[in-house]
Scaffold this motif. Structure first.
Motif, PDB file in Angstrom:
ATOM      1  N   VAL A  56      67.535  66.927  58.037  1.00 17.02           N
ATOM      2  CA  VAL A  56      66.943  68.256  57.914  1.00 17.02           C
ATOM      3  C   VAL A  56      67.624  69.148  58.938  1.00 17.02           C
ATOM      4  O   VAL A  56      67.654  68.832  60.128  1.00 17.02           O
ATOM      5  N   SER A  57      68.184  70.249  58.464  1.00 13.79           N
ATOM      6  CA  SER A  57      68.871  71.185  59.345  1.00 13.79           C
ATOM      7  C   SER A  57      68.805  72.578  58.736  1.00 13.79           C
ATOM      8  O   SER A  57      69.094  72.746  57.552  1.00 13.79           O
ATOM      9  N   LYS A  58      68.452  73.541  59.544  1.00 17.51           N
ATOM     10  CA  LYS A  58      68.430  74.921  59.064  1.00 17.51           C
ATOM     11  C   LYS A  58      69.830  75.382  58.664  1.00 17.51           C
ATOM     12  O   LYS A  58      69.973  76.297  57.861  1.00 17.51           O
ATOM     13  N   ASP A  59      70.857  74.738  59.196  1.00 14.48           N
ATOM     14  CA  ASP A  59      72.236  75.091  58.840  1.00 14.48           C
ATOM     15  C   ASP A  59      72.520  74.824  57.362  1.00 14.48           C
ATOM     16  O   ASP A  59      73.457  75.396  56.804  1.00 14.48           O
ATOM     17  N   LEU A  60      71.742  73.971  56.738  1.00 13.08           N
ATOM     18  CA  LEU A  60      71.948  73.657  55.325  1.00 13.08           C
ATOM     19  C   LEU A  60      71.508  74.795  54.412  1.00 13.08           C
ATOM     20  O   LEU A  60      71.865  74.822  53.235  1.00 13.08           O
ATOM     21  N   ARG A  87      86.143  75.410  64.285  1.00  9.10           N
ATOM     22  CA  ARG A  87      85.444  75.308  63.004  1.00  9.10           C
ATOM     23  C   ARG A  87      85.903  76.404  62.055  1.00  9.10           C
ATOM     24  O   ARG A  87      86.379  77.450  62.483  1.00  9.10           O
ATOM     25  N   VAL A  88      85.674  76.168  60.760  1.00  8.79           N
ATOM     26  CA  VAL A  88      86.041  77.168  59.756  1.00  8.79           C
ATOM     27  C   VAL A  88      84.831  77.497  58.886  1.00  8.79           C
ATOM     28  O   VAL A  88      83.904  76.702  58.752  1.00  8.79           O
ATOM     29  N   GLY A  89      84.874  78.677  58.304  1.00  9.67           N
ATOM     30  CA  GLY A  89      83.827  79.089  57.377  1.00  9.67           C
ATOM     31  C   GLY A  89      82.460  79.169  58.031  1.00  9.67           C
ATOM     32  O   GLY A  89      82.325  79.556  59.186  1.00  9.67           O
ATOM     33  N   ARG A  90      81.451  78.751  57.282  1.00  7.94           N
ATOM     34  CA  ARG A  90      80.068  78.837  57.757  1.00  7.94           C
ATOM     35  C   ARG A  90      79.764  77.890  58.909  1.00  7.94           C
ATOM     36  O   ARG A  90      78.768  78.044  59.602  1.00  7.94           O
ATOM     37  N   ALA A  91      80.612  76.903  59.091  1.00  8.33           N
ATOM     38  CA  ALA A  91      80.398  75.954  60.188  1.00  8.33           C
ATOM     39  C   ALA A  91      80.583  76.633  61.543  1.00  8.33           C
ATOM     40  O   ALA A  91      80.008  76.205  62.538  1.00  8.33           O
ATOM     41  N   ARG A  92      81.367  77.691  61.570  1.00  9.83           N
ATOM     42  CA  ARG A  92      81.612  78.419  62.823  1.00  9.83           C
ATOM     43  C   ARG A  92      80.481  79.418  63.045  1.00  9.83           C
ATOM     44  O   ARG A  92      80.172  80.217  62.170  1.00  9.83           O
TER      45      ARG A  92
END
Length: 163
Positions: A29-33, A103-108
């Motif tokens: 569970v992660s809000k990043d998802l 990091r790239v994209g949304r990961a950053r």
């Protein structure tokens, strides 16, 4: 059955640690998802409650810098008879900023977010209701070094960019 809370800055290795140690056994569970979801906190609590009600262990992969953010999650775990385990990730701001820059994209995440989390970060203590706490450090050769959290670790400073 357990609820595992990760505690540490963005870029401190939390998600990598999940993949290495818990992906086969715990619900992630992660809000990043759900970066654009509304009511992310309510959604997170609902998913945690559902998994624990089904007897499944959960890892909550967020920064959890404040006691007030950890407290309701610990309460949910207690309501379901789950063991509460915390993994505290060594969070050197300079190192986390460097890792985030790669990091790239949304990961950053925006650098500002790391600075805000760093200023808020309060190490956990057993008094919050944890059954076990562990200190996690990225190993220079890759992987992680994990040791049991020791009383007094919470008084160690969180290193900033000039440390």
């Amino acid at each position: 059955m357990e609820l595992v809370l990760f505690i540490g800055l963005q870029g401190s290795g939390k998600s990598s640690f999940f993949r290495e140690r818990f992906a086969a056994t715990h619900v992630h569970v992660s809000k990043d998802l759900w970066p654009n979801a509304r009511r992310r906190e309510a959604r997170q609590r609902r998913l945690i409650t559902q998994a624990l009600a089904e007897g499944r262990s959960v890892v909550v992969d967020n920064t959890h810098p404040l006691i007030e953010e950890r407290e309701p999650l610990i309460a949910i775990a207690r309501e379901h008879g789950a063991r509460v385990v915390g993994y505290v990730f060594e969070s050197d701001l300079k190192v986390c900023l460097e890792r985030n820059a790669g990091r790239v994209g949304r990961a950053r995440v925006p650098e500002k977010a790391l600075h805000i989390t760093w200023r808020k970060l309060k190490w956990p203590s057993y008094a919050e209701g944890f059954d076990a706490l562990f200190h996690v450090r990225l190993a220079p050769e890759g992987g992680f070094h994990v040791r049991e959290w020791r009383e007094g670790d919470e008084s160690e400073p969180v290193r900033g960019p000039d440390a």
